[in-house]
Design an enzyme around this catalytic site. Structure first.
Site, short mmCIF file in Angstrom:
data_model
loop_
_atom_site.label_atom_id
_atom_site.label_comp_id
_atom_site.label_asym_id
_atom_site.label_seq_id
_atom_site.Cartn_x
_atom_site.Cartn_y
_atom_site.Cartn_z
N GLU A 64 0.57 6.94 1.95
CA GLU A 64 -0.42 6.04 1.34
C GLU A 64 0.25 4.90 0.59
OE1 GLU A 64 -4.44 5.03 1.18
OE2 GLU A 64 -3.38 6.59 2.30
N HIS A 93 -4.37 -1.91 6.23
CA HIS A 93 -4.14 -0.59 5.63
C HIS A 93 -3.60 0.40 6.67
CE1 HIS A 93 -5.18 2.74 2.77
NE2 HIS A 93 -5.26 3.42 3.91
N GLU A 94 -4.27 0.47 7.81
CA GLU A 94 -3.83 1.41 8.84
C GLU A 94 -2.51 1.00 9.48
OE1 GLU A 94 -5.18 4.16 8.80
OE2 GLU A 94 -6.99 3.61 7.69
N HIS A 105 0.25 2.62 7.55
CA HIS A 105 0.52 3.98 8.02
C HIS A 105 1.29 3.96 9.34
CE1 HIS A 105 -1.78 6.19 5.06
NE2 HIS A 105 -2.90 5.53 5.33
#
Length: 491
Positions: free
Chosen positions: A286, A256-257, A260
């Protein structure tokens, strides 16, 4: 130097200082000694005071007035759009208020972390009252007679309003609730069994991060209570967390990170320290983290590759092959924690927070009543009671950081990710055969080319529309979820 040249030179200095301020926040979460929190709050308040003064410097207004907009190219026009917006918003917020918010949110973070560890909302409530009071004041100043929550939301998703998002989320909710109920009525697949060395989890997270294109020469992975990504350009850092009983928490927080971070690492280098040199909105940001984590990272193809890596590292996982592993990764089950929620239920967690924080800013809900309101809403939405504050109102860092208006961008990002996934599948028809081999290069290259490289060049919705060839809609996300979980659960 022309007025535009002077403006951009000044802006690049401001952008560099903002990166330094961001590094203070990263350090506070990852490495700062516990006893340094009061000093750090003063340091961050001073940095915010300096940044606010630069953003509202009268020379910025003079340069903006002197620039011939008609003589600018697409990038120049976009720069002015961002700078003018920041300047006008900055003028509405008194310098003392901006400094006070920076100081109180730095202090509130420490108090929140301690209250969360102690399961003691009452210990956090007094400082949260101060944060809410200041954010109400900021929202009113920014709104200038309009809606205070919309004014705060505009910091994270320019151009969006709570009414618009409520309409989209209202269309999401019925099909999500129906899918959730249908899935939970079916037998659950087996879950991962055993304990998993936390150092080994961090080693595997490095491998997975590189597989998704994270450039470690320009980044690093550390541990934090709440995973996050920080920085841009050549210094983009991420954090994750470990749990000996749940390695998926570490691995999927990392993916997830990385979504980003990959966005920030892929922005055109010529945009460095300018308003275009960062993600255009949190919704678009996101969309990258969620498509990396879910549509790619939780796909049958990628989990087949991950199953092999995990068995090599940890041995028997208590699961009968890659299909059972895929089902375990995507297991839908009741839980309290938003960041650990499955794809079916995740948005229901976000909508709860969206409604509560609107009420907090509007003044129809006070901090003293927040925990009870949270628990009542959670019971209504999920059908079982919250057992402790760290599983409820204290689980997220956002309100301690004053990030009111941030939560709805999580669900908006999911909607955007659904649209991008549909377009990606059309552009890369053999995507699954590549991911089975642990090859994400085509997927991440498509996202870099069609979304990430542009940074803040286009408006948020325009970024998605240009990449997908059609305006964003919740339909692709819902269709994807129903197809995926219908197949897993035999609906």
């Amino acid at each position: 130097m022309t007025a535009y040249d002077k403006l951009m030179s000044f802006q690049r200095e401001t952008g560099a200082l903002a990166q330094v301020a961001g590094r203070l926040g990263w350090d506070q979460e990852v490495m700062m000694p516990h006893g340094a929190s009061e000093q750090r709050s003063e340091e961050m308040a001073v940095m915010e005071s300096i940044l606010h003064a630069r953003r509202t410097d009268p020379r910025v207004g003079e340069w903006l007035d002197a620039v011939d907009d008609g003589a600018l190219d697409e990038e120049g026009t976009a720069h002015l759009r961002h700078i003018r917006r920041s300047y006008e918003r900055g003028l509405r917020v008194p310098a003392k208020l901006a400094t006070d918010i920076a100081r109180i949110t730095s202090r509130a973070h420490r108090i929140w972390a301690e209250a969360r560890a102690d399961d003691d909302f009452a210990a956090f409530a007094p400082v949260l009252k101060e944060v809410v009071r200041l954010k109400r004041e900021e929202g009113a100043a920014l709104a200038a007679g309009g809606d205070a929550y919309d004014a705060l939301l505009d910091d994270y998703e320019p151009g969006a309003t709570a009414a618009q998002l409520s309409g989209m989320f209202g269309a999401l909710r019925p099909r999500l609730v129906a899918l959730r109920q249908a899935v939970l009525d079916r037998p659950q697949p087996a879950s991962l069994q055993g304990t998993f060395d936390e150092q080994a989890q961090m080693m595997l997270s490095q491998t997975v991060a590189r597989t998704f294109g994270y450039e470690m020469a320009r980044g690093r992975i550390d541990k934090a209570v709440h995973p996050f990504s920080s920085g841009s350009g050549d210094d983009v850092r991420i954090t994750t967390r470990t749990n000996a009983l749940d390695p998926f928490n570490c691995l999927y927080s990392t993916i997830h990170e990385v979504g980003h971070a990959a966005y920030e690492q892929s922005i055109r280098s010529s945009y460095r320290f300018t308003p275009l040199g960062q993600g255009v909105s949190m919704g678009v940001h996101e969309s990258q983290s969620r498509i990396y984590e879910n549509q790619l990272g939780r796909s049958r193809a990628f989990t087949s590759w991950l199953f092999t890596r995990m068995t090599e590292l940890f041995g028997d996982l208590g699961l009968d092959g890659p299909d059972a592993f895929y089902a375990a990764v995507n297991r839908v089950q009741n839980g309290f924690i938003r960041t650990e929620a499955d794809e079916v239920q995740y948005n229901l967690h976000v909508l709860l927070r969206f409604d509560l924080e609107q009420a907090l800013i509007a003044g129809t809900l006070e901090v003293d009543d927040l925990e009870a309101a949270w628990n009542e809403r959670f019971l209504s939405d999920f059908g079982f009671p919250v057992d402790k504050p760290s599983d409820g109102v204290l689980q997220d860092v956002h309100w301690s950081a004053g990030l009111f208006g941030y939560f709805p961008t999580y669900s908006l990002g999911n909607v955007y990710a659904g649209c991008l996934h549909k377009a990606l599948r059309a552009a890369v028809p053999d995507l699954d055969s590549q991911m089975v081999a642990g090859d994400l290069a085509a997927a991440t290259a498509w996202l870099s080319e069609n979304v990430q490289q542009y940074g803040g060049l286009y408006e948020p919705r325009d970024v998605i529309t240009r990449a997908c060839g059609e305006a964003p809609s919740e339909a692709p996300l819902l269709d994807y979820l129903e197809a995926k979980f219908g197949a897993i659960y035999g609906l």
